[in-house]
Design a protein around this motif. Structure first.
Motif, short mmCIF file in Angstrom:
data_model
loop_
_atom_site.label_atom_id
_atom_site.label_comp_id
_atom_site.label_asym_id
_atom_site.label_seq_id
_atom_site.Cartn_x
_atom_site.Cartn_y
_atom_site.Cartn_z
N GLU A 114 -8.21 9.09 1.45
CA GLU A 114 -9.14 8.09 1.98
C GLU A 114 -9.32 6.93 1.00
O GLU A 114 -9.33 5.76 1.38
N THR A 115 -9.42 7.27 -0.29
CA THR A 115 -9.59 6.23 -1.31
C THR A 115 -8.35 5.35 -1.39
O THR A 115 -8.46 4.12 -1.49
N ALA A 116 -7.17 5.96 -1.37
CA ALA A 116 -5.93 5.17 -1.41
C ALA A 116 -5.83 4.26 -0.20
O ALA A 116 -5.44 3.08 -0.31
N GLU A 117 -6.20 4.78 0.98
CA GLU A 117 -6.16 3.97 2.20
C GLU A 117 -7.13 2.80 2.11
O GLU A 117 -6.80 1.67 2.53
N GLU A 118 -8.33 3.04 1.58
CA GLU A 118 -9.31 1.97 1.45
C GLU A 118 -8.80 0.87 0.53
O GLU A 118 -8.94 -0.33 0.82
N TRP A 119 -8.21 1.27 -0.59
CA TRP A 119 -7.67 0.27 -1.53
C TRP A 119 -6.55 -0.54 -0.87
O TRP A 119 -6.51 -1.77 -0.99
N LEU A 120 -5.64 0.14 -0.18
CA LEU A 120 -4.53 -0.55 0.49
C LEU A 120 -5.06 -1.50 1.57
O LEU A 120 -4.57 -2.64 1.70
N HIS A 121 -6.04 -1.06 2.32
CA HIS A 121 -6.62 -1.91 3.36
C HIS A 121 -7.26 -3.15 2.75
O HIS A 121 -7.11 -4.27 3.28
N MET A 125 -3.09 -4.37 3.56
CA MET A 125 -2.07 -3.50 4.16
C MET A 125 -2.53 -3.05 5.55
O MET A 125 -3.73 -2.82 5.79
N THR A 126 -1.58 -2.91 6.45
CA THR A 126 -1.86 -2.47 7.82
C THR A 126 -1.19 -1.14 8.15
O THR A 126 -1.41 -0.60 9.23
N ARG A 127 -0.41 -0.62 7.22
CA ARG A 127 0.37 0.59 7.49
C ARG A 127 0.67 1.27 6.17
O ARG A 127 0.85 0.62 5.14
N VAL A 128 0.76 2.60 6.20
CA VAL A 128 1.07 3.39 4.99
C VAL A 128 2.33 4.21 5.23
O VAL A 128 2.48 4.86 6.28
N LEU A 129 3.23 4.20 4.26
CA LEU A 129 4.32 5.16 4.16
C LEU A 129 4.07 5.98 2.91
O LEU A 129 3.90 5.41 1.82
N ALA A 130 4.06 7.30 3.03
CA ALA A 130 3.70 8.14 1.88
C ALA A 130 4.18 9.58 2.10
O ALA A 130 4.43 9.97 3.23
N PRO A 131 4.28 10.35 1.00
CA PRO A 131 4.17 9.91 -0.38
C PRO A 131 5.46 9.28 -0.89
O PRO A 131 6.56 9.74 -0.55
N ILE A 132 5.30 8.23 -1.66
CA ILE A 132 6.42 7.59 -2.36
C ILE A 132 5.94 7.35 -3.78
O ILE A 132 4.95 6.67 -4.01
N SER A 133 6.67 7.90 -4.75
CA SER A 133 6.17 7.95 -6.13
C SER A 133 7.20 7.41 -7.15
O SER A 133 8.08 8.14 -7.55
N LEU A 134 7.10 6.19 -7.59
CA LEU A 134 6.35 5.05 -7.08
C LEU A 134 7.23 4.25 -6.13
O LEU A 134 6.82 3.79 -5.09
N SER A 135 8.49 4.07 -6.55
CA SER A 135 9.46 3.32 -5.76
C SER A 135 10.20 4.26 -4.82
O SER A 135 10.28 5.48 -5.05
N ILE A 380 8.79 11.74 4.66
CA ILE A 380 7.97 10.56 4.39
C ILE A 380 7.11 10.35 5.63
O ILE A 380 7.61 10.24 6.75
N TYR A 381 5.80 10.31 5.41
CA TYR A 381 4.83 10.20 6.51
C TYR A 381 4.40 8.75 6.68
O TYR A 381 4.55 7.90 5.78
N GLN A 382 3.83 8.46 7.87
CA GLN A 382 3.32 7.13 8.13
C GLN A 382 1.98 7.20 8.86
O GLN A 382 1.66 8.18 9.54
N LYS A 383 1.20 6.14 8.70
CA LYS A 383 -0.09 6.03 9.38
C LYS A 383 -0.50 4.57 9.42
O LYS A 383 -0.30 3.83 8.45
N GLY A 384 -1.05 4.14 10.53
CA GLY A 384 -1.60 2.80 10.63
C GLY A 384 -2.98 2.72 10.01
O GLY A 384 -3.74 3.69 10.04
N LEU A 385 -3.32 1.57 9.46
CA LEU A 385 -4.63 1.37 8.86
C LEU A 385 -5.48 0.46 9.75
O LEU A 385 -4.96 -0.46 10.37
#
Length: 385
Positions: A114-121, A125-135, A380-385
């Motif tokens: 939730e914290t990562a999503e809040e920071w990205l938003h 950001m409008t979408r998340v692909l994760a986990p990717i560590s880092l590149s 690799i998962y995805q979710k809209g923000l």
């Protein structure tokens, strides 16, 4: 943030960063197949002064605390180069990521995500692909199959609990990455041997070892082919010149001339294959520490590695030859040439190929033809923000 008893703080101090690096060693201590990464390597990965990824990316690290103890960590980040790619290739404008994820339990996981999503938003950001560590070129995806054996060099290993926690946070699969296990001691099927023999008779084809006396030029050649060969792959982000220089310098001590093959057609370099002896077998007992004596062990091994297991992390054929019979022939020739060296010189018995995208039919066909079998899957998962 998400719970009264869990607090999430941004990493801002040297002590925070040390706690971020140290946490996985405690959380994964009971997992017999977790290979502790070298702490010096993790510190360098996270250091903006050393890792050129930070030149085109923004990264924020977070720690989770409960009862005064660190119980989780996560990175939130976005790569501006990824925004230049078309969305149908997986990245595109508005895509952010989180990674380097570790959590003691589901409540901690939910708070961190939730914290990562809040920071990205907040960063637009409008979408998340994760986990990717880092590149995408580092350790992408969450392990969902293959928990019963050690990962090879530069591959992740995660708690089997994480899949349900991430999916419970509203994430769905975007792409599956496959790795293949391969027996190499006895060679390949007769059909592959005939394809290789035919290529050896073709005067247009030359398969050569890399020349470490010209290492900088060879590295630039390989990455030029890689950027072209992978340019239309899902998730592709181009490798910059600074990253080429950085990776080449970092990898030079463990790259062997006989484990990096370059294919030429009519004198033009058109393909390459890179293989590493599995250094994880060496560093696993180190517990993440190089000093005072482990660095000597690693140095001696790097000078003359004996390894029963290999990893093929990268392979590419220039775009203009892809989907041709010649591309497959070059691939089989490079695989066979490296197999001979790995078995004859290093004593190798098995190899792992990957990762390979689950819809990369060309590479999957090559893996099937040499009788390799899927041994691990990463999502690799995805979710809209």
């Amino acid at each position: 943030m998400a719970s009264a008893e869990i607090s999430i703080i941004p990493v801002t101090t040297k002590a925070d960063r040390t706690a971020f690096i140290d946490l996985p060693y405690r959380l994964n201590a009971s997992d017999p197949h977790w290979v502790p990464p070298l702490k010096a390597d993790v510190a360098e990965l996270l250091n903006p002064a050393k890792n050129p990824f930070f030149e085109h990316a923004e990264v924020q690290l977070f720690l989770a605390y409960r009862g005064g103890q660190v119980v989780g960590r996560i990175s939130a980040h976005f790569d501006r180069l990824a925004w230049t790619l078309p969305p149908e290739q997986g990245m595109g404008p508005g895509t952010g990521n989180w990674g380097l994820f570790e959590a003691e339990d589901e409540a901690v996981a939910a708070a961190l995500i939730e914290t990562a999503e809040e920071w990205l938003h907040q960063q637009g950001m409008t979408r998340v692909l994760a986990p990717i560590s880092l590149s995408i070129w580092d350790e992408p995806g969450l392990l969902v199959k293959g928990f019963d054996h050690d990962p090879v060099i530069m591959m992740g290993h995660h708690s089997p609990r994480y899949q349900a926690w991430i999916e419970g946070a509203g994430y769905g699969p975007a792409k599956t990455l496959l790795t293949y296990d391969l027996e190499i001691a006895e060679g390949f099927p007769p059909l592959i041997n005939r394809i290789v023999a035919s290529g050896e008779k073709n005067p247009r084809i030359r398969i050569r070892r890399a020349d470490k006396s010209r290492f900088k030029q060879e590295a630039e050649l390989v990455f030029h082919i890689l950027n072209d060969a992978w340019s239309q792959n899902w998730g592709f982000v181009p490798i910059t010149q600074r990253e080429i220089d950085y990776v080449a310098k970092k990898m030079k001590p463990i790259i062997r001339e006989d484990m990096l093959m370059i294919a030429e057609v009519d004198g033009e370099p058109v393909a390459f294959m890179l293989t590493f002896p599995d250094m994880n077998r060496v560093i696993k007992p180190f517990g993440g520490k190089l000093f005072p004596f482990n660095f000597i062990k690693l140095l001696l091994w790097a000078r003359k590695p004996m390894a029963d297991r290999m990893r093929v992390p990268l392979m590419g054929v220039v775009k203009k030859l892809q989907s041709s019979r010649l591309a497959s022939q070059l691939a089989f020739m490079m695989i066979e040439y490296i197999r001979r060296e790995a078995v004859g010189v290093l004593g190798a018995k098995t190899a792992e190929i990957g990762w390979i995208l689950d819809d990369n039919q060309g590479m999957i066909a090559i893996a099937d033809a040499i009788n390799s079998k899927v041994n691990r899957e990463y999502v690799i998962y995805q979710k809209g923000l």
